[in-house]
Design a protein around this motif. Structure first.
Motif, mmCIF file in Angstrom:
data_model
loop_
_atom_site.group_PDB
_atom_site.id
_atom_site.type_symbol
_atom_site.label_atom_id
_atom_site.label_comp_id
_atom_site.label_asym_id
_atom_site.label_seq_id
_atom_site.Cartn_x
_atom_site.Cartn_y
_atom_site.Cartn_z
ATOM 1 N N GLN A 112 6.359 -8.026 1.256
ATOM 2 C CA GLN A 112 7.227 -7.571 -0.118
ATOM 3 C C GLN A 112 6.547 -6.478 -0.914
ATOM 4 O O GLN A 112 5.339 -6.262 -0.534
ATOM 5 C CB GLN A 112 7.083 -8.633 -0.941
ATOM 6 C CG GLN A 112 7.924 -10.281 -0.515
ATOM 7 C CD GLN A 112 7.878 -11.153 -1.708
ATOM 8 O OE1 GLN A 112 9.040 -11.322 -2.133
ATOM 9 N NE2 GLN A 112 6.651 -11.884 -1.563
ATOM 10 N N VAL A 113 7.113 -5.679 -1.652
ATOM 11 C CA VAL A 113 6.817 -4.591 -2.420
ATOM 12 C C VAL A 113 7.000 -4.933 -3.676
ATOM 13 O O VAL A 113 7.979 -5.452 -4.437
ATOM 14 C CB VAL A 113 7.156 -3.213 -2.143
ATOM 15 C CG1 VAL A 113 8.610 -3.369 -2.062
ATOM 16 C CG2 VAL A 113 6.739 -2.040 -2.899
ATOM 17 N N LYS A 114 6.139 -4.570 -4.797
ATOM 18 C CA LYS A 114 6.094 -4.909 -6.165
ATOM 19 C C LYS A 114 5.971 -3.652 -7.029
ATOM 20 O O LYS A 114 4.950 -2.906 -6.552
ATOM 21 C CB LYS A 114 5.202 -5.912 -6.650
ATOM 22 C CG LYS A 114 5.326 -6.516 -8.318
ATOM 23 C CD LYS A 114 4.596 -7.358 -8.728
ATOM 24 C CE LYS A 114 4.809 -7.536 -10.078
ATOM 25 N NZ LYS A 114 4.078 -8.693 -10.647
ATOM 26 N N GLY B 97 4.131 1.569 -4.316
ATOM 27 C CA GLY B 97 3.967 0.479 -4.784
ATOM 28 C C GLY B 97 2.864 -0.517 -4.533
ATOM 29 O O GLY B 97 1.951 -0.114 -3.252
ATOM 30 N N THR B 98 3.046 -1.693 -4.917
ATOM 31 C CA THR B 98 1.851 -2.852 -4.368
ATOM 32 C C THR B 98 2.561 -3.770 -3.050
ATOM 33 O O THR B 98 3.430 -4.324 -3.529
ATOM 34 C CB THR B 98 1.285 -3.630 -5.249
ATOM 35 O OG1 THR B 98 0.505 -2.956 -6.234
ATOM 36 C CG2 THR B 98 0.262 -4.518 -4.778
ATOM 37 N N TYR B 99 2.214 -3.716 -2.191
ATOM 38 C CA TYR B 99 2.800 -4.508 -0.822
ATOM 39 C C TYR B 99 1.936 -5.712 -0.680
ATOM 40 O O TYR B 99 0.646 -5.709 -0.529
ATOM 41 C CB TYR B 99 2.678 -3.461 0.502
ATOM 42 C CG TYR B 99 3.917 -2.684 0.139
ATOM 43 C CD1 TYR B 99 5.020 -2.635 1.086
ATOM 44 C CD2 TYR B 99 3.717 -1.169 -0.346
ATOM 45 C CE1 TYR B 99 5.899 -1.659 1.168
ATOM 46 C CE2 TYR B 99 4.545 -0.351 -0.548
ATOM 47 C CZ TYR B 99 5.817 -0.629 0.208
ATOM 48 O OH TYR B 99 6.660 0.335 0.239
ATOM 49 N N THR C 212 11.838 -7.859 -1.092
ATOM 50 C CA THR C 212 11.475 -8.174 0.430
ATOM 51 C C THR C 212 11.880 -7.075 1.115
ATOM 52 O O THR C 212 12.729 -6.458 1.170
ATOM 53 C CB THR C 212 12.165 -9.378 0.963
ATOM 54 O OG1 THR C 212 11.807 -10.531 0.296
ATOM 55 C CG2 THR C 212 11.838 -9.569 2.452
ATOM 56 N N VAL C 213 10.741 -6.304 1.825
ATOM 57 C CA VAL C 213 10.728 -5.140 2.656
ATOM 58 C C VAL C 213 11.363 -5.688 4.197
ATOM 59 O O VAL C 213 12.273 -5.170 4.796
ATOM 60 C CB VAL C 213 9.377 -4.451 2.729
ATOM 61 C CG1 VAL C 213 9.652 -3.340 3.844
ATOM 62 C CG2 VAL C 213 8.989 -4.282 1.531
ATOM 63 N N TYR D 297 -2.903 -7.979 -0.132
ATOM 64 C CA TYR D 297 -2.291 -7.230 -0.876
ATOM 65 C C TYR D 297 -2.997 -5.696 -0.521
ATOM 66 O O TYR D 297 -4.012 -5.418 -0.544
ATOM 67 C CB TYR D 297 -2.477 -7.067 -2.556
ATOM 68 C CG TYR D 297 -1.654 -8.364 -3.060
ATOM 69 C CD1 TYR D 297 -0.488 -8.383 -3.345
ATOM 70 C CD2 TYR D 297 -2.644 -9.621 -2.918
ATOM 71 C CE1 TYR D 297 0.140 -9.444 -3.810
ATOM 72 C CE2 TYR D 297 -2.005 -10.832 -3.556
ATOM 73 C CZ TYR D 297 -0.782 -10.834 -4.091
ATOM 74 O OH TYR D 297 -0.160 -11.693 -4.282
ATOM 75 N N ILE D 298 -1.819 -4.574 -0.445
ATOM 76 C CA ILE D 298 -2.147 -3.424 0.033
ATOM 77 C C ILE D 298 -1.322 -2.248 -1.072
ATOM 78 O O ILE D 298 -0.392 -2.272 -1.084
ATOM 79 C CB ILE D 298 -2.197 -2.968 1.473
ATOM 80 C CG1 ILE D 298 -3.066 -3.611 2.276
ATOM 81 C CG2 ILE D 298 -2.432 -1.489 1.462
ATOM 82 C CD1 ILE D 298 -2.866 -3.198 3.512
ATOM 83 N N LYS D 299 -2.085 -1.511 -1.928
ATOM 84 C CA LYS D 299 -1.594 -0.403 -2.527
ATOM 85 C C LYS D 299 -1.034 0.628 -1.875
ATOM 86 O O LYS D 299 -2.287 1.572 -1.230
ATOM 87 C CB LYS D 299 -2.351 -0.028 -3.711
ATOM 88 C CG LYS D 299 -1.611 0.831 -4.741
ATOM 89 C CD LYS D 299 -2.575 1.053 -6.189
ATOM 90 C CE LYS D 299 -1.912 2.209 -7.034
ATOM 91 N NZ LYS D 299 -2.548 2.224 -8.109
ATOM 92 N N LEU D 300 0.048 1.234 -1.831
ATOM 93 C CA LEU D 300 0.520 2.476 -1.183
ATOM 94 C C LEU D 300 1.059 3.430 -2.275
ATOM 95 O O LEU D 300 1.662 3.245 -3.200
ATOM 96 C CB LEU D 300 1.878 2.286 -0.313
ATOM 97 C CG LEU D 300 2.407 3.390 0.172
ATOM 98 C CD1 LEU D 300 1.530 4.043 1.171
ATOM 99 C CD2 LEU D 300 3.859 3.019 0.827
#
Length: 298
Positions: free
Chosen positions: A65-67, A115-117, A75-76, A133-136
């Motif tokens: 998911q991405v926020k 975003g934050t995934y 949902t990705v 969590y991973i930030k892109l």
């Protein structure tokens, strides 16, 4: 009253509704990653790399998911192992790939991908779902900056002289200035604007005669301008600097030079009785635009 529940705890029995065994050990999916932030470039690809460990050999159920700022998570992709299930959102079609270890690969990055995934990995036999969590970030590389200023020369003690740093392309730019190769910071005379694009000299001194450059950078790139020279002329009682259209003329008050383009024929006046005149006279020909008489003694 104690409730006995059997879980994936290697044939051990739990003494409470919680998923902890008598040994204090719980089984679940553990998700890890070597990075917390991924810096992406528009048009390229980004790998959100994770790995997981589990007591089960079954295929994992993976959900990404991405926020984004103050927006409900979207949902990705969802998959069982590497097999994507369900329909992808239009913006992700043909751009998504899921790996066996749970990693997500995004092709042809767009600014909107930032975003934050969050990844969730679960396996039927395991008690807990693993999360990570991973930030892109996604950016456009910055172009080479350039400096604009009012003039390349200035008189000492002039006030409010400005140098502007600009660039044409690039997201999230951060500016900085160099003087003589050293980083500049705010002081009582050299002032940087809030975004540091403009360098202002409140009162010009001779020490400001130097080479200046600016840099611009963002999370994925950094560029430096071509250095420019600022020349400071000393203010003195002997000199006046006149500025016309940015061209400076230096005129001394002590000596006035008249530079004329002409040919001068000098004709000596004949002497009388073979004697030299104590004050010989030399006369310029009449074709000279500026006629004058110059006397000297020999």
């Amino acid at each position: 009253m104690k409730v006995e529940r059997k879980h994936a705890c290697s044939q051990q029995f739990c003494a409470s509704p919680l998923s902890f065994c008598l040994t204090g050990e719980a089984f679940g999916v553990n998700v890890t990653s070597q990075t917390q932030v991924v810096r992406g470039t528009v048009g390229r690809e980004a790998l959100l790399s994770v790995s997981y460990s589990s007591s089960s050999s079954d295929k994992p159920v993976i959900k990404w998911q991405v926020k984004k700022d103050k927006v409900k998570p979207v949902t990705v992709v969802q998959s069982i192992g590497t097999e994507i299930i369900g329909n992808l959102r239009p913006e992700y079609r043909s751009r998504i790939m899921v790996f066996e270890n749970g990693s997500l690969l995004l092709h042809k990055l767009q600014l909107s991908d930032e975003g934050t995934y969050e990844v969730e990995i679960s396996i039927t036999d395991d008690t807990f779902t693993g999360e990570h969590y991973i930030k892109l970030t996604v950016d456009v590389p910055v172009s080479k900056p350039y400096i604009q200023m009012m003039a390349s020369s200035v008189l000492e003690y002039s006030e409010h002289f400005h140098l502007h740093c600009s660039h044409d392309n690039g997201t999230k730019p951060i500016y900085s200035w160099l003087k003589g190769g050293k980083v500049l910071t705010n002081d009582s005379r050299l002032l940087l604007s809030h975004d540091q694009k403009v360098l202002s000299i409140s009162r010009v001194l001779m020490s400001d005669d130097d080479i200046y450059a600016c840099t611009v950078e963002n999370p994925i790139s950094s560029m430096k301008s071509i250095p420019v020279r600022l020349t400071v002329y000393r203010r003195s009682s002997l000199y006046i600097i006149l500025s016309t259209g940015g061209i400076f003329l230096l005129i001394t008050l002590v000596t006035v030079c008249a530079c004329l383009s002409f040919a001068v024929d000098v004709v000596p006046k004949p002497t009388t009785l073979g004697r030299r005149s104590p004050m010989p006279l030399y006369v310029l020909n009449e074709d000279v635009s500026l006629s004058f008489i110059y006397k000297t003694s020999i």
